[in-house]
Design an enzyme around this catalytic site. Structure first.
Site: not given
Length: 270
Positions: A214, A249
């Site tokens: 991200k 994750r």
């Protein structure tokens, strides 16, 4: 008290190891791997490969939630997911998570073998009703940003969702809380949420950290291409793991498993 996360057919003991959730995006437009696994056969093969690499949970989603994403209909979401779930039936020995914010899609997914609902919108009344009906695990994400006091706001949100779940007969051991890295938070807020897990986590719920590739990973590294953010992801997730995260994750399962096992060994030394 022995902490566990209950997810459909599975019970995951907490505190013994850090779990790895492998990402399988059945989308043409996800931020880092859009289109790579859009074809059902590719998605099925990828899910099975992640299982072989040591993923503890497989998370499959048909809706991209990248910044500026184009919302698809429940019907299209299910059309993307259905052939993948059917192709994985009987071939996974780990929990199957479905990433959707549509209750009707979540219900169909549970009918087709899903053990976990991963809802980035934070669970509506209708989604709680689905979860109660199917006894699945619930990944509950904090879906927005706050102007200040982000750790306290996330903690308060988690407490509220825990109370909501209880009203539907869903025990805390079926809840996995996610602080929502990258969803409406500033760079500094994302860093605080990664570093200071122990300040907002709930003691009786699993805690998921999902920072893989991200913007918070790219920014301090000169914004390399998404696929070149594995090392930064490992650093951030290791920090979260040391601070108390129970599950990570990730896109890069093999490397994440190795890093998590070394960090687990350090955490449990002596």
């Amino acid at each position: 008290m022995n902490r566990v996360f209950r997810a459909g057919r599975y019970t995951l003991p907490l505190g013994e190891k850090t779990y790895i959730m492998g990402i399988c995006n059945v989308t043409p437009d996800s931020f880092s791997d859009g289109g790579e696994f859009f074809a059902p056969d590719n998605a099925i093969a990828h899910a099975l490969q992640m299982q072989q690499q040591g993923a503890d949970v497989i998370d499959i989603g048909g809706q991209s939630t990248r910044p500026g994403y184009q919302r698809i209909s429940p019907r299209e979401d299910w059309e993307r997911l259905a052939p993948v779930l059917e192709g994985l039936r009987g071939r996974l020995q780990v929990p199957l998570s479905v990433d959707t914010f549509y209750p009707e899609v979540a219900a169909l997914a549970c009918e087709h073998g899903a053990d976990i609902i991963n809802d980035v919108s934070g669970f509506s009344q209708e989604m709680w009703e689905v979860a109660a009906q199917y006894a699945c695990g619930c990944v509950v994400m904090h879906p927005c940003g706050e102007e200040e006091e982000i750790l306290q706001r996330v903690h308060t949100f988690f407490l509220g969702k825990q109370e909501e779940a209880a009203r539907y007969g869903i025990a805390s051991d079926r809840l996995c809380m996610d602080p929502g890295i990258g969803f409406g938070k500033t760079y500094e807020q994302n860093l605080s949420l990664i570093r200071r897990v122990e300040e907002y986590r709930l003691p009786d719920c699993m805690l998921l950290m999902a920072a893989s590739r991200k913007r918070v990973i790219g920014q301090p590294c000169g914004n390399p291409p998404f696929r070149e953010r594995m090392a930064g992801t490992l650093a951030a997730h290791t920090a979260a793991q040391l601070a108390g995260a129970d599950m990570l994750r990730v896109h890069d399962v093999e490397e994440a498993v190795q890093a998590a096992r070394v960090t687990d060994a350090l955490l449990h030394l002596g």
